[in-house]
Design a protein around this motif. Structure first.
Motif: not given
Length: 240
Positions: A183-195
């Motif tokens: 989940p922490e990696r998914v969250a990081e990628l979402l933030r990288d996408a501007g979310l």
């Protein structure tokens, strides 16, 4: 609006596999949400947030499969315009048969045929699991593009580090890779996408009951920040 790019190889394999097993998949998943109250709670909370903050815009179930979750969200009676998108025509045929009053479209999350900022909510419920790691940022960029400011995205996926590869299901030949992620990696990628990440939930796997699991389950809720003065802003804190 962006036009879908030519499909990567994994999309062809995923489409063909789900087309092959569509009728069996319907039977297998029948009643699954009834048996999973935590998942129903997460989906209901997501739908309520979209109804409250989504500006009356539609909610897309991306990777909707047979439409069982699309139908659940519609059945909540929140007045949401819910529709489904999926790669596999045979899965969509099952969805239209089981939910004749709802709209289902063929498409890929790597190139959604939707206008910019046209959705109040986007659900990717166990559909990003077939997207390879190198393509996931592209999918999340599409989620950001089609969500209106303030719109929500809810993900569900299996938790882990190593992918599961299946070549057979119910006696049928398939070719599917299930990418398990933290989940922490998914969250990081979402933030990288501007979310903006709103919450992360982790559930241990169920080993008994009608739907035993191979891995723990993860759920991440995120939001496209609201625009003010030409800039997006939001609460950057997360809830674990």
């Amino acid at each position: 609006m962006t036009a879908p790019d030519p499909s990567p190889d994994f999309l062809h394999a995923t489409r063909a596999s789900y087309d092959t097993m569509a009728p069996a998949y319907v039977d297998f998943t029948r009643g699954e949400l009834v048996a999973k109250p935590l998942e129903r709670g997460l989906l209901t909370a997501f739908a309520e947030l979209v109804a409250r903050d989504g500006g009356g815009l539609p909610l897309a179930d991306v990777g909707c499969g047979t439409g069982r979750v699309t139908g659940y969200l519609h059945g909540l009676g929140l007045g949401l315009d819910v529709f489904g998108i999926d790669l596999a025509p045979q899965m969509l045929a099952e969805a239209r048969k089981d939910h004749p009053g709802l709209r289902f479209e063929e498409g890929s999350m790597l190139g959604l045929a939707l206008p910019d900022a046209s959705l109040g909510g986007l659900l990717a419920w166990y559909s990003t699991i077939h997207v390879p790691d190198e393509e996931l940022p592209r999918a999340f960029a599409e989620f950001h593009r089609v969500l209106a400011p303030g719109g929500y995205v809810q993900l569900g996926f299996q938790v882990g580090d190593d992918p599961l590869r299946l070549t057979e299901a119910w006696g049928m030949e398939i070719s599917l890779v299930f990418h398990r992620r933290r989940p922490e990696r998914v969250a990081e990628l979402l933030r990288d996408a501007g979310l903006e990440v709103v919450s992360r939930v982790w559930r241990e796997r169920e080993t008994d009951g009608p739907f035993p699991e191979r891995a723990p389950q993860g759920f991440v809720l995120a939001r496209r920040p609201i625009v003010s003065g030409g800039c997006e802003y939001g609460n950057t804190s997360t809830a674990d």
